[in-house]
Design a protein around this motif. Sequence first.
Motif, mmCIF file in Angstrom:
data_model
loop_
_atom_site.group_PDB
_atom_site.id
_atom_site.type_symbol
_atom_site.label_atom_id
_atom_site.label_comp_id
_atom_site.label_asym_id
_atom_site.label_seq_id
_atom_site.Cartn_x
_atom_site.Cartn_y
_atom_site.Cartn_z
ATOM 1 N N THR A 299 0.880 -1.225 -0.050
ATOM 2 C CA THR A 299 0.091 0.117 0.130
ATOM 3 C C THR A 299 0.766 1.162 -0.087
ATOM 4 O O THR A 299 2.096 1.255 0.510
ATOM 5 N N THR A 300 0.115 2.421 -0.545
ATOM 6 C CA THR A 300 0.761 3.763 -0.315
ATOM 7 C C THR A 300 -0.056 4.487 -0.482
ATOM 8 O O THR A 300 -1.149 4.647 0.012
ATOM 9 N N SER A 301 0.156 5.810 -0.381
ATOM 10 C CA SER A 301 -0.805 7.078 -0.202
ATOM 11 C C SER A 301 -1.920 6.902 -1.187
ATOM 12 O O SER A 301 -1.652 6.500 -2.266
ATOM 13 N N ASP A 302 -3.053 7.770 -0.872
ATOM 14 C CA ASP A 302 -4.037 7.729 -1.914
ATOM 15 C C ASP A 302 -3.667 8.932 -3.018
ATOM 16 O O ASP A 302 -3.997 8.502 -4.328
ATOM 17 N N SER A 303 -2.946 9.728 -2.548
ATOM 18 C CA SER A 303 -2.568 10.740 -3.619
ATOM 19 C C SER A 303 -1.204 11.522 -3.533
ATOM 20 O O SER A 303 -0.687 11.528 -2.231
ATOM 21 N N GLU B 88 -8.717 -0.851 -2.546
ATOM 22 C CA GLU B 88 -7.316 -1.224 -2.995
ATOM 23 C C GLU B 88 -6.235 -0.045 -2.919
ATOM 24 O O GLU B 88 -7.015 1.237 -3.009
ATOM 25 N N HIS B 89 -4.864 -0.142 -3.003
ATOM 26 C CA HIS B 89 -4.237 1.092 -2.965
ATOM 27 C C HIS B 89 -3.861 1.658 -4.434
ATOM 28 O O HIS B 89 -4.043 0.956 -5.574
ATOM 29 N N ARG B 90 -3.340 2.661 -4.465
ATOM 30 C CA ARG B 90 -2.757 3.250 -5.883
ATOM 31 C C ARG B 90 -1.828 2.444 -6.266
ATOM 32 O O ARG B 90 -0.754 2.225 -5.643
#
Length: 441
Positions: free
Chosen positions: A166-170, A197-199
Amino acid sequence: MTTWLIVLLTLSLAVNTALAVFLFRLRRTPPPPVSTVPALGPSARELAELHEQLAAARQETGAVEEMLRGRELELARLRALHKEAQDAHGHEAESAGREEIAAAQRQVRALQDVVRQVTGERDAARAEAEKARQRLNEAEARTDAPFGPDEVSPAIPRRIPLGRDTTSDSSVDGADLGPVVVRAASVRGDRSRDEGEHRRDAFLLRFAEELPSPTLLSVVAAGTPHGRWTQSAADRACRNLAAQVARYAEPLGHQLFRPTDSDDDLTALLRTAMQGVAHSMRLLTRGEGQGGESDDTALGVAPTALLSRLGDTRQRDHVVFGVGDGALMLLRDGAWRHVFTPGTTAAEQGLRLPSAAPRIRCARVTTQPGDLLALCSAPMAELLLRPEAGEWFAGRWAGRQPYLTTFLSEVNVPARVAGGDRTVVCLWDFGDAREARAAAS
């Protein structure tokens, strides 16, 4: 005796007036700033807030007008008492209480100043009410938004991304490099948000200082949905591509921005660099595939990169290259043009690193002052090619330098696209630094 009575009345009136002004200022609260969320069309909540602002402004205006009328009546009564005292006692009262009368007159002038100040505040309150009314009318009249209002802004995720990768949304970045201005943003797609889900996408902006001429490297890497390590692979592809450009800086410096009849040597250099990127990506899943090899199915990434020559020039050279379905768009004269995509067929657009590193394609692009290049992932390119959406983005990006937060909000405008995550690097070419400063102002 009458003179002292006038003085006491004057002092009492001044104190009451000052206290009323202080309480009025204490009650006043500035209206909330107009929302800059780039939703295309007002939501019900926004309309309700504007109605509340208008009602509050009107209430403040009424309160100030009532207080002003009261102060004017008190001032008129004080003047009448002063005149009666002068008529009754004549010169005797004037000679006996000249200093007291002068003090009273100073208090009257101070009261007049307070009345003028309150009048100014009343006018300001009226102006605020008028502005609120105009904003409300404009919001209610907006029916030309291409996407329609959204009750809940998608700029505020309602789920935390899940998964080991996972990572940041934006994410957003940018720089003003004299005549070249660059902004970059990547946002999680609606589908990924709905599914938790993640970006999967990543981008990179880097000054390629190893090259002989000042050059900006921009990279957009789109990870395949549902891959176990596609976000890490996309991020690694961006960073390792910068390392590969530095590694081959000397031969690339001889090939990038010079007239040539054939780009075979340049393509071979970029292919070698991309193979180095693929090798770095495979280290993420080393031992997870059959026979202890890397698991390429967990890594699929479509990278597209742009090398842009910096400095003041009336004709700027760029080299774009990549694998997969990314795109380079050009905004000129208010219209978007599709300039480059690594894959010309459906099969080529489905290619991904690390396995497709030898299938790299490249092209040379030239921009003029006033042009805008947009290096996009496939969903963002699809959005720019829609007639109404393309016009909307062109109207906001043509010839201007948005703030980073504004740019992120505009990329995240509420419009669904089939591909998911949106990632874009926009590069404004102003020709020389003076034109860039003029556009910023």
